[in-house]
Design an enzyme around this catalytic site. Structure first.
Site, PDB file in Angstrom:
ATOM      1  N   HIS A   3       0.670  -0.954   0.455  1.00 12.71           N
ATOM      2  CA  HIS A   3       0.154   0.059   0.283  1.00 12.71           C
ATOM      3  C   HIS A   3       0.859   1.219  -0.576  1.00 12.71           C
ATOM      4  CE1 HIS A   3      -3.366   2.161   1.641  1.00 12.71           C
ATOM      5  NE2 HIS A   3      -3.496   2.511   0.280  1.00 12.71           N
ATOM      6  N   MET A 144      -2.323  -2.314  10.600  1.00 13.15           N
ATOM      7  CA  MET A 144      -1.215  -3.651  10.687  1.00 13.15           C
ATOM      8  C   MET A 144      -0.987  -4.573  11.794  1.00 13.15           C
ATOM      9  SD  MET A 144       2.328  -1.749  12.276  1.00 13.15           S
ATOM     10  CE  MET A 144       1.631   0.066  13.475  1.00 13.15           C
ATOM     11  N   HIS A 165     -11.155   2.697  -0.066  1.00 10.53           N
ATOM     12  CA  HIS A 165     -10.241   2.207  -0.538  1.00 10.53           C
ATOM     13  C   HIS A 165      -9.471   1.586   0.448  1.00 10.53           C
ATOM     14  CE1 HIS A 165      -6.320   4.692   0.703  1.00 10.53           C
ATOM     15  NE2 HIS A 165      -7.411   5.670   0.442  1.00 10.53           N
ATOM     16  N   LYS A 241       6.862  -1.640   8.312  1.00  3.49           N
ATOM     17  CA  LYS A 241       6.106   0.072   7.972  1.00  3.49           C
ATOM     18  C   LYS A 241       8.196   0.853   7.151  1.00  3.49           C
ATOM     19  CE  LYS A 241       2.268  -0.430   8.645  1.00  3.49           C
ATOM     20  NZ  LYS A 241       0.845   0.019   7.657  1.00  3.49           N
TER      21      LYS A 241
END
Length: 242
Positions: A3, A144, A165, A241
């Site tokens: 993403h 997460m 989204h 991340k």
């Protein structure tokens, strides 16, 4: 699942073009209740400039995802000895010129999906042949510490064939970064069987699960509203991340 968008570039494009269109609105006879709704006709110089800049940001975002995907593939190949391939890529936060029926009349519209993405239904002519029977896949990242989802468009989908989204935030980055201990967050996630790696402690804290809405609730609401249907629920095993 990767993403990533256009990062600061998209935000800067929005800031610059809101300012430009705000100045142009009187010339086009447009008034809006909030400056964030600043706009201009699509065919105007301001409208075309905005669409062009947005397309450039979308290309940059796609390139970001591609580079991250290649890096991940190299790691999987080196560590696990397995190859990977791109299954699907979808963009969000874009404006697209499309054909839609409004009150029984076919119109050409510029549909701006903010916090949303396109979810075309089965049989739609804009879908490639291999997706036409099932509808457009939609990737819905959670956080997460929670699941993510694969959805697809449905016949008669409202909101101009759009759905959310992502889960969406309930806390902005700065407040959650101040209130979350990144080390404790990492331990909590690892106790749940989720391996976590972050470029910085602040980056991890900003993305804490409590900063997001419950993605299961968000998806359920979108499904009940007739925007999409659920195809798969994906549970995280590892999170990186940047």
């Amino acid at each position: 699942m990767i993403h990533c968008g256009s990062r600061g570039l998209g935000h800067q494009i929005c800031t610059d073009h809101v300012r430009t269109m705000e100045k142009a609105m009187p010339r086009h006879g447009i008034q809006v209740p909030d400056r964030q709704l600043a706009c201009a006709p699509v065919t105007s110089a301001e409208g075309q400039a905005h669409l062009g800049a947005m397309a450039a940001a979308a290309n940059y975002a796609r390139a970001n995802r591609h580079v991250l995907g290649l890096a991940a593939a190299r790691v999987f190949r080196a560590v696990a000895g397995c190859d990977s391939r791109l299954v699907y890529d979808i963009s969000h936060n874009l404006a697209k010129v499309e054909q839609h029926s409004v009150a029984g009349v076919e119109l050409e519209l510029c549909v701006h999906r903010k916090g949303a993405t396109r979810a075309l239904p089965p049989g739609h002519p804009d879908l490639p042949a291999d997706l036409r029977a099932v509808g457009q896949p939609v990737l819905i990242p959670g956080s997460m510490g929670t699941a993510s989802y694969v959805l697809t468009g449905v016949p008669g989908g409202s909101a101009f064939h759009s759905t959310c989204h992502g889960a969406g935030r309930v806390q902005s980055r700065h407040p959650v970064a101040r209130s979350v201990n990144a080390a404790e967050l990492q331990k909590t996630l690892e106790r749940q069987g989720i391996a976590v790696r972050g470029a910085s402690a602040r980056g991890l804290a900003e993305e804490a699960p409590e900063a997001y809405k419950d993605v299961a609730d968000v998806v359920a609401v979108a499904e009940r509203a007739g925007l999409c249907r659920t195809v798969a629920r994906l549970v995280p095993l590892g999170v990186v991340k940047g």
